[in-house]
Design a protein around this motif. Structure first.
Motif, PDB file in Angstrom:
ATOM      1  N   ILE A 120       0.900  -1.153   0.027  1.00 21.60           N
ATOM      2  CA  ILE A 120      -0.092  -0.025  -0.008  1.00 21.60           C
ATOM      3  C   ILE A 120       0.881   1.329   0.125  1.00 21.60           C
ATOM      4  CG2 ILE A 120      -1.828   1.253   1.061  1.00 21.60           C
ATOM      5  CD1 ILE A 120      -2.410  -1.572   2.704  1.00 21.60           C
ATOM      6  N   CYS A 121       0.380   2.121  -0.782  1.00 21.20           N
ATOM      7  CA  CYS A 121       1.445   3.522  -0.875  1.00 21.20           C
ATOM      8  C   CYS A 121       0.656   4.617  -0.502  1.00 21.20           C
ATOM      9  CB  CYS A 121       1.766   3.694  -2.508  1.00 21.20           C
ATOM     10  SG  CYS A 121       2.569   2.295  -3.234  1.00 21.20           S
ATOM     11  N   TYR A 122       1.384   5.326   0.257  1.00 22.51           N
ATOM     12  CA  TYR A 122       0.967   6.575   0.932  1.00 22.51           C
ATOM     13  C   TYR A 122       1.601   7.677   0.534  1.00 22.51           C
ATOM     14  CZ  TYR A 122      -0.761   2.710   4.113  1.00 22.51           C
ATOM     15  OH  TYR A 122      -1.148   1.759   4.724  1.00 22.51           O
ATOM     16  N   GLU A 123       1.162   9.107   0.726  1.00 23.19           N
ATOM     17  CA  GLU A 123       1.637  10.363   0.560  1.00 23.19           C
ATOM     18  C   GLU A 123       3.104  10.062   1.813  1.00 23.19           C
ATOM     19  OE1 GLU A 123       0.042  13.745   2.599  1.00 23.19           O
ATOM     20  OE2 GLU A 123      -1.483  12.557   3.210  1.00 23.19           O
ATOM     21  N   TYR A 124       3.994  10.957   1.430  1.00 23.66           N
ATOM     22  CA  TYR A 124       5.066  10.619   2.324  1.00 23.66           C
ATOM     23  C   TYR A 124       5.304  11.959   3.107  1.00 23.66           C
ATOM     24  CZ  TYR A 124      10.155  11.276   3.435  1.00 23.66           C
ATOM     25  OH  TYR A 124      11.264  11.332   4.340  1.00 23.66           O
ATOM     26  N   LEU A 125       5.458  11.387   4.362  1.00 23.70           N
ATOM     27  CA  LEU A 125       5.151  12.420   5.541  1.00 23.70           C
ATOM     28  C   LEU A 125       6.646  12.741   6.238  1.00 23.70           C
ATOM     29  CD1 LEU A 125       1.781  11.281   6.853  1.00 23.70           C
ATOM     30  CD2 LEU A 125       2.493  13.470   5.323  1.00 23.70           C
ATOM     31  N   PRO A 126       7.403  13.614   5.872  1.00 25.20           N
ATOM     32  CA  PRO A 126       8.886  13.678   6.314  1.00 25.20           C
ATOM     33  C   PRO A 126       9.157  14.030   7.750  1.00 25.20           C
ATOM     34  CG  PRO A 126       7.980  15.774   5.372  1.00 25.20           C
ATOM     35  CD  PRO A 126       6.873  15.094   5.088  1.00 25.20           C
ATOM     36  N   GLU A 127       8.197  14.224   8.518  1.00 24.92           N
ATOM     37  CA  GLU A 127       8.402  14.258  10.083  1.00 24.92           C
ATOM     38  C   GLU A 127       8.284  12.913  10.760  1.00 24.92           C
ATOM     39  OE1 GLU A 127      10.214  16.564  11.450  1.00 24.92           O
ATOM     40  OE2 GLU A 127      10.032  17.676   9.758  1.00 24.92           O
ATOM     41  N   ARG A 128       7.597  11.695   9.916  1.00 20.64           N
ATOM     42  CA  ARG A 128       7.333  10.482  10.541  1.00 20.64           C
ATOM     43  C   ARG A 128       6.372  10.548  11.560  1.00 20.64           C
ATOM     44  NH1 ARG A 128      13.149   7.252   9.228  1.00 20.64           N
ATOM     45  NH2 ARG A 128      13.642   8.428   7.408  1.00 20.64           N
ATOM     46  N   SER A 129       6.748   9.568  12.349  1.00 22.90           N
ATOM     47  CA  SER A 129       5.437   9.349  13.541  1.00 22.90           C
ATOM     48  C   SER A 129       5.797  10.274  14.492  1.00 22.90           C
ATOM     49  CB  SER A 129       5.974   7.826  13.804  1.00 22.90           C
ATOM     50  OG  SER A 129       6.834   7.839  15.067  1.00 22.90           O
ATOM     51  N   LEU A 130       4.289  10.356  15.330  1.00 29.48           N
ATOM     52  CA  LEU A 130       4.441  11.255  16.465  1.00 29.48           C
ATOM     53  C   LEU A 130       5.427  10.494  17.401  1.00 29.48           C
ATOM     54  CD1 LEU A 130       3.044  13.403  18.533  1.00 29.48           C
ATOM     55  CD2 LEU A 130       1.333  11.711  18.416  1.00 29.48           C
ATOM     56  N   HIS A 131       5.601   9.197  17.673  1.00 27.33           N
ATOM     57  CA  HIS A 131       6.190   8.578  18.597  1.00 27.33           C
ATOM     58  C   HIS A 131       7.609   8.913  18.580  1.00 27.33           C
ATOM     59  CE1 HIS A 131       8.641   5.213  20.404  1.00 27.33           C
ATOM     60  NE2 HIS A 131       7.340   5.079  21.313  1.00 27.33           N
ATOM     61  N   GLY A 132       8.244   9.025  17.475  1.00 26.20           N
ATOM     62  CA  GLY A 132       9.406   9.790  17.448  1.00 26.20           C
ATOM     63  C   GLY A 132       9.700  11.141  17.687  1.00 26.20           C
ATOM     64  N   ASN A 133       8.732  11.793  17.579  1.00 27.82           N
ATOM     65  CA  ASN A 133       8.859  13.430  17.639  1.00 27.82           C
ATOM     66  C   ASN A 133       8.518  13.363  19.268  1.00 27.82           C
ATOM     67  OD1 ASN A 133       8.995  15.235  15.254  1.00 27.82           O
ATOM     68  ND2 ASN A 133       8.002  13.534  14.639  1.00 27.82           N
ATOM     69  N   LEU A 134       7.856  12.845  19.914  1.00 29.08           N
ATOM     70  CA  LEU A 134       7.471  13.087  21.436  1.00 29.08           C
ATOM     71  C   LEU A 134       8.673  12.359  22.239  1.00 29.08           C
ATOM     72  CD1 LEU A 134       3.677  11.869  22.021  1.00 29.08           C
ATOM     73  CD2 LEU A 134       4.781  14.226  22.245  1.00 29.08           C
ATOM     74  N   PHE A 135       8.862  11.263  21.733  1.00 31.71           N
ATOM     75  CA  PHE A 135       9.863  10.583  22.698  1.00 31.71           C
ATOM     76  C   PHE A 135      11.361  10.367  22.124  1.00 31.71           C
ATOM     77  CE2 PHE A 135       5.409   8.757  23.527  1.00 31.71           C
ATOM     78  CZ  PHE A 135       5.291   9.292  24.729  1.00 31.71           C
TER      79      PHE A 135
END
Length: 309
Positions: A120-135
Motif C-alpha cells: 500500500i502506497c501513501y503520501e510521504y510525511l517527512p516528520e514521520r511518526s508522532l512517537h519519534g517526535n514525542l519521545f
C-alpha cells in the motif's frame, strides 16, 4: 492532475492507475533496501519510494504473518482509507496485490508455491511518526503539540461520521507532515460500520497493548468508544510527554492512567509548564482532563458522549 513545475508535464504517478505493478514498487524502493526503511511494525515494513521524476512516497509491504490475515489487513487499509479523505488522515497514493510463483525448500524438498505480495502506497510525511517526535531527541513545544491533538480529534471525528472505527490509535500510527500536521495512519485493524450500526462483537481481540479499551479486551465489544479510549491515552501522552509503556499485564494501561491522575495535579502542571501563559496552561489542564474522561473505566462516562473532542 499534479505536474512538474519546471516542465509542466504530468507527474509519473498521476499517469498510472491506483493499482501499481510490484516491479515498479520494488524498483523505487531500491529492491526494498534496509536503507529505505521508514517504519517497521507487526503489520509490515514501510519504505521510502523515490519515483523516477523525484516524487517521494511511502510504500508499505504487508507482513505475511501479521496479527490478522494479510488479505484482511490489505482490504481494511485500502477500502477504509479511500472512504476517509480528510486533511488529518493519511492519503492513499496506490496499492499492489499480486500473486507470484516462488520455489521454496522444506526439509530438503523443493516445491512451487503462490506468494501474495500486498503493498500500500501513501503520501510521504517527512516528520514521520508522532512517537519519534514525542519521545525522541527533539523537543516539540506545547503550541505544536496542541495543534497535533486538535488534528487527531478532527480526523477521528470525520472517521466516526462515516462511520469507521480505527482500533489501533497510538503514537506510532500518527504521522506528521512538514508543517507538523497530524495524520492518522495504519488502518489494518479498522472496521467499517453500517450506518445504523453502533457496535459489534468479536472473539478475536487484536490490538496494541497499552491502548486497548477494557470493553474490547474483556468482552470483544467494538464501538467508537474503543477509539475514544485510545484517544484519551494519546492526549495524555502528548500533553505530559510521559510515555505509556505497553505492559502485557496491563493491556489497558490502568497503572499509567492512575499515575497520571495522581501526579498531574494543577500545581504540578503549573510547575511543569511554568513558562506558559494562563491561556496555554488552561489548554494543558483541559487536555489532561478530557484524556482522563476518555479512559474512564465505564464506557458510558467517556468524553465521547459529551462531545469534548
Amino acid at each position: 492532475m499534479s505536474t512538474d513545475a519546471t516542465t509542466s508535464k504530468p507527474s509519473v504517478l498521476s499517469t498510472l492507475a491506483k493499482e501499481l505493478p510490484f516491479d515498479f514498487l520494488k524498483n523505487i524502493t531500491d529492491q526494498f533496501s534496509r536503507e529505505r526503511i521508514l517504519e517497521e511494525g507487526s503489520y509490515g515494513v514501510t519504505y521510502k519510494g523515490i519515483v523516477p521524476d523525484g516524487e517521494v512516497i511511502a510504500v508499505k509491504k504487508l507482513a505475511e504473518n501479521g496479527p490478522i490475515p494479510q488479505h484482511k489487513a490489505f482490504q481494511n487499509e485500502v477500502m477504509n482509507i479511500m472512504k476517509a479523505s480528510h486533511k488529518n488522515i493519511v492519503k492513499l497514493v496506490g496499492y499492489c496485490h499480486e500473486v507470484h510463483k516462488r520455489v521454496l525448500e522444506e526439509d530438503g524438498s523443493y516445491y512451487i508455491a503462490d506468494i501474495v505480495e500486498s503493498l500500500i502506497c501513501y503520501e510521504y510525511l517527512p516528520e514521520r511518526s508522532l512517537h519519534g517526535n514525542l519521545f525522541g531527541h527533539t523537543s516539540v513545544g506545547w503550541s505544536t503539540r496542541f495543534k497535533i491533538i486538535k488534528g487527531i480529534c478532527d480526523g477521528l471525528r470525520f472517521m466516526h461520521r462515516i462511520p469507521i472505527v480505527h482500533m489501533d490509535l497510538k503514537p506510532e500510527n500518527i504521522w506528521l507532515d512538514h508543517n507538523m500536521l497530524a495524520k492518522i495512519a495504519n488502518f489494518g485493524l479498522s472496521r467499517l460500520f453500517g450506518q445504523d450500526q453502533t457496535r459489534l462483537n468479536t472473539q478475536n481481540v487484536v490490538g496494541s497493548y497499552g491502548y486497548i479499551a477494557p470493553e474490547y479486551l474483556d468482552k470483544g465489544e467494538i464501538s467508537k468508544q474503543s477509539d475514544m479510549y485510545s484517544l484519551g491515552l494519546l492526549m495524555i501522552e502528548i500533553t505530559t510527554i510521559e510515555k505509556n509503556s505497553p505492559d502485557r499485564k496491563e493491556p489497558s494501561a490502568r497503572i499509567y492512567i492512575d499515575k497520571i491522575r495522581r501526579e498531574w495535579t494543577p500545581e504540578h502542571i503549573a510547575s511543569k509548564y511554568s513558562s506558559l501563559d494562563a491561556e496555554c496552561l488552561q489548554e494543558v489542564r483541559t487536555c489532561i482532563q478530557i484524556g482522563l474522561e476518555c479512559v474512564h473505566i465505564d464506557p458510558k462516562k467517556k468524553a465521547f458522549h459529551r462531545n469534548n473532542c
